[in-house]
Design a protein around this motif. Structure first.
Motif: not given
Length: 152
Positions: A73-76, A85-94, A101-104
């Protein structure tokens, strides 16, 4: 189109006080704006932030979720309900810290054809960034002429 004034020197038909000739009928076409969305990351101290420009739909059209296909669960995932439009992206620091990742912590806003996605930084990431800032502050900058290398 935009009117661009062209000036030349050394002409006998000078206009005005100097020796310049102005031709106000030279047209240069402006580049067309791209209709494609532009995805840019801009961070602040408290949150990660992405701006997606050229997104003309209302806020209700957009959906950002944590990727369920990803086991950790590390991608948004950003998607529109009209499938434009569709895009997957992640947060490198996390990912570096191994945090899920927390959806809240996700927030969406929309203004001026720009979708703004923000994710609140967890305490672990803020602590890591603060340690990096302290480390960079402790490094002394070299002055002119204090180089360790000897030119040959």
């Amino acid at each position: 189109c935009v009117c661009v004034c062209e000036s030349t020197r050394g002409s006998e038909e000078a206009v005005g006080s100097g020796n310049k000739l102005f031709s106000p009928f030279f047209f240069a076409p402006l580049p067309r704006l791209s209709p494609q969305p532009v995805f840019v990351r801009t961070d602040s101290k408290d949150c990660f932030e992405w701006r997606v420009r050229n997104m003309p739909y209302p806020l209700e059209t957009y959906s950002v979720t944590v990727d369920s296909d990803e086991p950790q669960g590390r991608r948004l995932v950003l998607r529109t309900t009209n499938k434009k439009y569709f895009k997957r992206f992640d947060i490198a620091e996390m990912m570096r810290l191994g945090l899920a990742l927390d959806s809240a912590s996700l927030h969406l806003t929309h203004a001026n054809n720009t979708l703004i996605i923000s994710y609140d930084k967890p305490k672990e990431v803020r602590d890591m960034e603060q340690a990096l800032r302290r480390q960079r502050a402790g490094i002394k900058a070299a002055k002119e002429g204090e180089a360790d290398c000897n030119p040959s």
